[in-house]
Enzyme design. Structure first.
Site, PDB file in Angstrom:
ATOM      1  N   CYS A 143       0.826  -1.212   0.000  1.00  0.00           N
ATOM      2  CA  CYS A 143       0.000   0.000   0.000  1.00  0.00           C
ATOM      3  C   CYS A 143       0.862   1.265   0.000  1.00  0.00           C
ATOM      4  O   CYS A 143       0.661   2.177  -0.814  1.00  0.00           O
ATOM      5  CB  CYS A 143      -0.930  -0.015   1.203  1.00  0.00           C
ATOM      6  SG  CYS A 143      -0.121  -0.493   2.755  1.00  0.00           S
ATOM      7  N   HIS A 151      -2.428   5.313   6.497  1.00  0.00           N
ATOM      8  CA  HIS A 151      -1.075   5.806   6.764  1.00  0.00           C
ATOM      9  C   HIS A 151      -1.041   7.279   6.345  1.00  0.00           C
ATOM     10  O   HIS A 151      -1.819   7.706   5.491  1.00  0.00           O
ATOM     11  CB  HIS A 151      -0.040   5.079   5.895  1.00  0.00           C
ATOM     12  CG  HIS A 151      -0.114   3.582   5.936  1.00  0.00           C
ATOM     13  ND1 HIS A 151       0.103   2.840   7.073  1.00  0.00           N
ATOM     14  CD2 HIS A 151      -0.331   2.670   4.942  1.00  0.00           C
ATOM     15  CE1 HIS A 151       0.022   1.547   6.788  1.00  0.00           C
ATOM     16  NE2 HIS A 151      -0.250   1.421   5.507  1.00  0.00           N
TER      17      HIS A 151
END
Ligand SMILES: NC(=O)c1ccc[n+]([C@@H]2O[C@H](COP(=O)([O-])OP(=O)(O)OC[C@H]3O[C@@H](n4cnc5c(N)ncnc54)[C@H](OP(=O)(O)O)[C@@H]3O)[C@@H](O)[C@H]2O)c1
Length: 336
Positions: free
Chosen positions: A139, A219
């Site tokens: 990711c 994130h």
């Protein structure tokens, strides 16, 4: 294209839905290990369920959700397997894919060498053609590659510095922490992400440092970029506006945290609140001569989903990169 999803967890369940939504693909089946509610839900959705092995088959039968067979039965009968098993299990599964002569896509928890080719659609779709194996990168790496590839093409990147605040765990990983700390993950610099970006963009000079924060959604990256061509904020924003699979949001409109981004996805009625785009805060973008700075958000559970769908087409069809990305975007509700 007949597709098997091996592993039906955070990523595998999303990939199954995404594959089922493509008109040029057929979801031939999903593979489960444990007999739990996720197996039952797969059957309720009408997805053909397979057991990882005989032990799993017995457990699934006891749950009352009879699998159609074991993983080998499914894999023998498809054009491609998308391996969404936990880190390093994919590497162990490679021997099965080789034995049965099947193409396979691995995930970012595997090393680059497992596939020998690391994939991000907008960077290297065409170069994946004809391969038996590719790895869709993690990711964090997917988001960085989307943004850095675009800015490098526009301005030339001399060097990228990235501070990555990582979510500590996915929402149902209740046994993971930290709960009350910020962990240096790792203490040493660079973190592995820089090397991983270089598996897709080998020429890029990049340093990454990573910390883990007590949250489960998204994130957040802080980018500090040195550019070969002096530029302006307007020019950087213009480049980002033309970057595929990138969503520009603004703090002025109330996007003050990752929580607002997930809330936005809920309001947009995205499946599972998924944000497939890399997210850049428009008003974080600063350019000062040859330096540029910005904040980048990454929904870890979702961002690799469109890349996997495109990787299937790159390996199994003649569809060109732009057309594949258009088809994938259309089915997932990604604007561009
Ligand atoms: N989670 C993320 O945020 C994220 C983001 C990007 C990339 N990735 C990568 O995607 C991959 C999968 O991660 P994940 O988070 O989806 O993992 P996960 O939620 O733990 O799911 C893994 C799945 O694999 C199944 N499994 C375990 N051993 C297996 C085996 N031997 N054969 C077949 N299936 C098996 C598990 O089955 P049961 O459910 O039956 O136990 C589970 O459904 C990893 O490489 C990871 O690094 C994860």
């Amino acid at each position: 294209v007949r597709v098997a999803i091996n592993g039906y967890g955070v990523i595998g369940r999303r990939l199954a839905d995404a594959v089922a939504a493509q008109t040029d693909m057929e979801l031939a089946g999903v593979v489960k290990v444990r007999a739990d509610y996720k197996a039952r839900l797969a059957v309720e959705k009408g997805y053909p369920l397979y057991a990882a092995d005989e032990k799993s088959r017995t457990a699934l039968k006891a749950l009352g959700v009879s699998p159609r067979g074991v993983a080998d039965d499914l894999i023998s009968d498809v054009d491609i397997v998308v391996d969404a098993c936990p880190d390093e299990v994919g590497a162990a599964n490679k021997a099965t894919y080789q034995r049965l002569g099947r193409r396979a896509i691995f995930q970012g928890g595997e090393e680059h060498d497992v596939a020998g080719f690391s994939f991000v659609a907008q960077c290297n779709y065409e170069a994946a053609r004809g391969r038996q194996f590719v790895r869709v990168v993690s990711c964090n790496t997917t988001a960085l590659c989307r943004v850095l590839h675009s800015l490098d093409g526009q301005f030339g990147l001399r060097r990228a510095g990235v501070v990555i605040a990582r979510r500590a765990a996915d929402p149902d990983e209740t046994g993971k922490g930290p709960i009350d700390a910020i962990s240096l993950d790792p203490v040493t610099i660079p973190s592995h992400h820089a090397h991983d970006v270089n598996t897709v963009l080998p020429q890029l000079k990049i340093v990454t440092m990573a910390i883990k924060v007590p949250t489960t959604h998204m994130h957040l990256h802080s980018l500090l970029l040195s550019l070969a061509t002096p530029t302006s904020e307007a020019a950087v924003l213009e480049a980002l506006e033309h970057t595929p699979r990138l969503l520009l949001i603004t703090g002025r409109e109330g996007f003050k945290s990752t929580a607002s981004v997930i809330d936005y996805a809920r309001e947009k009625k995205r499946s599972r609140n998924d944000v497939y785009e890399a997210v850049v805060w428009r008003d974080s973008v600063r350019a000062d001569d040859s330096e540029a700075y910005l904040f980048l958000g990454v929904h870890q559970e979702a961002i690799v989903v469109p890349e996997n769908v495109d990787a299937i087409r790159a390996l199994c069809s003649q569809v060109a990169a732009a057309e594949s990305m258009r088809l994938t975007n259309q089915t997932l509700g990604i604007a561009r």
